[in-house]
Design an enzyme around this catalytic site. Structure first.
Site, short mmCIF file in Angstrom:
data_model
loop_
_atom_site.label_atom_id
_atom_site.label_comp_id
_atom_site.label_asym_id
_atom_site.label_seq_id
_atom_site.Cartn_x
_atom_site.Cartn_y
_atom_site.Cartn_z
N ASP A 1 47.26 32.98 51.80
CA ASP A 1 47.36 33.16 51.14
C ASP A 1 47.10 34.89 49.79
O ASP A 1 47.86 35.15 48.91
CB ASP A 1 48.09 32.29 49.93
CG ASP A 1 47.10 31.78 49.01
OD1 ASP A 1 45.88 31.98 49.85
OD2 ASP A 1 47.38 31.15 48.30
N ASN B 1 43.98 29.94 52.92
CA ASN B 1 44.66 29.41 53.45
C ASN B 1 45.74 30.72 53.79
O ASN B 1 47.01 30.95 53.84
CB ASN B 1 45.36 28.55 52.57
CG ASN B 1 45.60 28.95 51.24
OD1 ASN B 1 45.23 29.99 50.86
ND2 ASN B 1 46.61 27.81 50.39
N GLU C 1 28.39 34.31 26.58
CA GLU C 1 28.58 35.75 26.72
C GLU C 1 29.11 35.78 25.09
O GLU C 1 29.87 35.57 24.10
CB GLU C 1 30.29 35.86 27.18
CG GLU C 1 30.41 37.36 27.56
CD GLU C 1 31.63 37.94 27.36
OE1 GLU C 1 32.20 38.72 27.94
OE2 GLU C 1 32.61 36.98 27.03
N ASP D 1 32.95 28.41 33.30
CA ASP D 1 33.09 29.38 32.60
C ASP D 1 34.37 27.96 31.60
O ASP D 1 34.96 27.59 31.48
CB ASP D 1 34.67 30.56 32.65
CG ASP D 1 33.98 31.52 32.35
OD1 ASP D 1 34.15 31.60 31.28
OD2 ASP D 1 33.72 32.38 33.31
N ASP E 1 32.24 31.88 27.20
CA ASP E 1 33.06 33.16 27.29
C ASP E 1 33.28 33.69 25.70
O ASP E 1 33.31 32.65 24.97
CB ASP E 1 34.84 33.29 27.65
CG ASP E 1 35.64 34.30 27.92
OD1 ASP E 1 35.25 35.01 28.13
OD2 ASP E 1 37.15 34.47 27.04
N ASP F 1 39.98 30.97 47.14
CA ASP F 1 40.27 30.08 46.12
C ASP F 1 39.02 28.46 46.51
O ASP F 1 38.12 28.84 47.38
CB ASP F 1 41.32 29.05 46.84
CG ASP F 1 41.91 29.27 48.84
OD1 ASP F 1 40.44 28.94 49.27
OD2 ASP F 1 42.27 29.54 49.45
N ASP G 1 39.88 33.99 51.14
CA ASP G 1 41.03 32.87 50.72
C ASP G 1 40.62 32.26 52.36
O ASP G 1 41.00 32.31 53.42
CB ASP G 1 41.60 33.94 51.13
CG ASP G 1 43.34 33.78 50.95
OD1 ASP G 1 43.28 32.09 51.26
OD2 ASP G 1 44.02 34.33 51.41
N HIS H 1 32.91 40.60 35.96
CA HIS H 1 33.97 40.57 36.86
C HIS H 1 35.10 42.11 35.59
O HIS H 1 35.83 42.25 35.56
CB HIS H 1 34.87 39.60 36.94
CG HIS H 1 34.96 39.27 35.37
ND1 HIS H 1 33.31 38.33 34.76
CD2 HIS H 1 35.91 38.15 34.54
CE1 HIS H 1 34.03 38.17 33.59
NE2 HIS H 1 35.13 37.88 33.44
N ASP H 2 33.95 41.65 34.64
CA ASP H 2 34.40 43.18 33.73
C ASP H 2 34.42 44.51 33.68
O ASP H 2 34.73 45.64 33.48
CB ASP H 2 34.22 42.29 31.95
CG ASP H 2 35.00 41.31 31.61
OD1 ASP H 2 35.81 41.44 32.12
OD2 ASP H 2 33.73 40.44 30.69
#
Ligand code: GLC
Ligand code: CA
Length: 543
Positions: A24, A22, A253, A97, A198, A28, A20, A320-321
């Site tokens: 928040d 910035n 995938e 992706d 995907d 990013d 990150d 990520h799954d």
């Protein structure tokens, strides 16, 4: 010239949790740019970014509301262009992706389709119900529950193989294909190296007949998994678009892909490689519904089968799954580092393209278990509803629900040991950090010559410098139990890889213990030549 994807390894960035810039609390694009030196130094060549397009983030970006815009939280199209430029300076390629089985229900195409506006009327799959209150067929969503949602505007139902916020595109409509080809061209022309596609083996629904059985998820898949039309669409994307770009990567995938369809994807240039799920099911019970026991030999059998039958594999243990691989296939306690290294060795020495998921190179763990109702993962919630109907103890329910929560592997990347792990300056990152001992982060592991990170670097170098690993053939050596042993050979030269994927020492079979040849790499104390210590690794140059 070999394509880069044969010689170079891929690193998956989950942008929301990478860095990150910035403050928040959300990762990013400028954050990614600030870490390119780290990634180049690690030794990977290709970066795959999970979706960064405009999205309401119902499924964390896998629900796209505009393919031509970058989600504001991640930056702007200018930021993306700088990323391409800065990556190029460092010899890194960017893969995006491509999520085109479905869009977000916020996509203007869908909003217009709801109103029946042309040409969007048939961009999605709308049908009348069998009766009032009865959907057009009995299919269940991959996330469980019915795969149809009723819309009063059209007095019709629309199909969603995932969440109802993710309506499926209608691939029988040639306009959909045209739109997707334009999206691909737009990014390829910018200099993107390719796409991770995907759930790409379910885009073409051959018929909408009822599915068989009582499957709580994916019922009906016999009508849309890897159908002839699916193969033809992928081949057309190649002919019309990808074939015009010299070196590029298309990785699919492919949910529940089987060997014959996998072979066809490759043989016909439909995909360069695909993610199989077979090895992800080795530790599941009850058709994937419940966590089961892990046996290393099962993992070995599945991986070897794919090594033998598929000419080029997309190799992965994490994404990520999926939960982190160390607690899953290794040991997060005493042998955390050793097992992370053993898994790294398998990942980087089998035949195919290795995919390293951010933090895997550090031996990162999952986030700690939490109250499942606080999960940000839409899939975890629908599975939760299903599991609520199965009788079990409270403790067991907590465990099972957490095991399905994809938030766990999406915890922010650990760059240092500070409170927010160098991921953000915000008071609170969007997800809490992973289980941690303050030592498994980029800063600390860079300093420690024996760290998991430095082991990944060594292995990546070794892979790069030895054609046996990148271009060679695979030949398994017969072994029992947790011992992985295989040869990789190319031309006249060959290497032998030995890995013990267990917490007990293993005796090498006689024919392996006598093997000479220079030791290219070894991990774990060598007690005697005939024994491989817990999670020990040895790589020999044979000829
Ligand atoms: C893929 C993605 C996953 C997403 C699903 C629906 O499996 O990896 O994160 O939820 O597709 O798009
Ligand atoms: Ca940010």
């Amino acid at each position: 010239m070999q394509p880069l994807w044969k010689t170079g390894a891929v690193y998956q960035i989950y942008p929301r949790s990478f860095c990150d810039s910035n403050g928040d609390g959300v990762g990013d694009i400028p954050g990614i740019i600030s870490k390119l030196d780290y990634l180049a130094d690690l030794g990977v060549k290709i970066l795959w970014l999970s979706p960064i397009y405009k999205s309401p983030n119902f499924d964390m970006g896998y629900d796209i509301a505009d393919y031509y815009q970058i989600n504001e939280e991640y930056g702007t199209m200018e930021d993306f262009d700088s990323l391409l430029l800065e990556a190029k300076k460092r010899g890194l390629k960017i893969v995006m992706d491509l999520v085109v089985n479905h869009t977000s229900d916020q996509h203007p195409w869908f909003q217009k389709a709801l109103k029946g506006e042309e040409p969007y009327h048939d961009y999605y799959i709308f049908r009348k119900g069998k009766k009032k209150d009865v959907p057009p067929n009995n299919w269940t969503s991959m996330f469980t529950g019915p795969a149809w949602e009723y819309v009063p505007e059209r007095d019709e139902w629309y199909l969603h193989l995932y969440d109802k916020a993710q309506p499926d595109l209608n691939w029988h409509n040639p306009k959909v294909l045209e739109e997707v080809e334009n999206i691909i061209r737009f990014y390829m022309d910018k200099g993107v190296y390719g796409f991770r596609c995907d759930v790409i083996n379910q885009i073409y629904k051959e018929t909408l007949e009822d599915g068989k059985g009582i499957a709580p998820s994916g019922r009906g898949s016999e009508h849309y998994l890897m159908k002839e039309g699916n193969h033809q669409i992928l081949r057309k994307l190649y002919d019309d678009v990808f074939s015009h770009y010299e070196d590029h990567l298309v990785v699919g995938e492919t949910i529940n892909v089987d060997i014959p369809n996998g072979q066809r994807f490759l043989a016909n240039n439909e995909l360069d490689m695909f993610f199989s799920f077979a090895h992800m099911n080795v530790d599941k019970a009850l058709g994937g519904l419940l966590p089961g026991k892990f046996k290393p030999e099962k993992l070995k059998d599945v991986l070897y089968q794919y090594q033998k039958e598929i000419p080029w594999n997309a190799l992965y243990f994490e994404n990520h799954d999926q939960p982190r691989s160390v607690p899953r296939f290794g040991d997060e306690g005493k042998y955390r580092d050793a097992s992370a290294k053993a898994l790294a060795t398998i990942l980087l020495t089998l035949k195919g393209t290795p995919f390293i998921y951010q933090g895997q190179e550090l031996g990162m763990l999952n986030a700690p278990d939490k109250d499942p109702s606080t999960s940000l993962d839409c899939c975890a919630h629908s599975i939760g509803k299903l599991i609520a109907k199965i009788p079990m103890t409270k403790k067991m329910r907590f465990k099972v629900l957490n095991s399905f929560d994809r938030d766990r592997c999406r915890a922010p990347m650990s760059f240092d040991g500070s409170e927010n792990r160098g991921f953000t300056n915000a008071d609170k990152p969007w997800l809490p950090h992973a289980k941690d001992d303050g030592k498994h982060n980029v800063l600390e592991e860079t300093k420690d010559p024996n760290s998991v990170l430095n082991f990944y670097k060594k292995l990546l170098k070794l892979r790069q410098n030895h054609d046996e690993f990148t271009l060679g053939e695979f030949e398994p050596c017969p072994t029992k139990g947790a011992l992985f042993a295989y040869r990789r050979y190319h031309g006249m030269s060959s290497v032998l890889v030995l890995v013990n994927l267990s917490d007990k020492p293993v005796k090498l079979p006689d024919y392996l213990s006598k093997i000479g040849g220079a030791l290219l790499l070894s991990e774990g104390d060598i007690v005697d030549r005939g024994t491989l210590p817990p999670y020990g690794v040895r790589i020999h140059q044979l000829s």
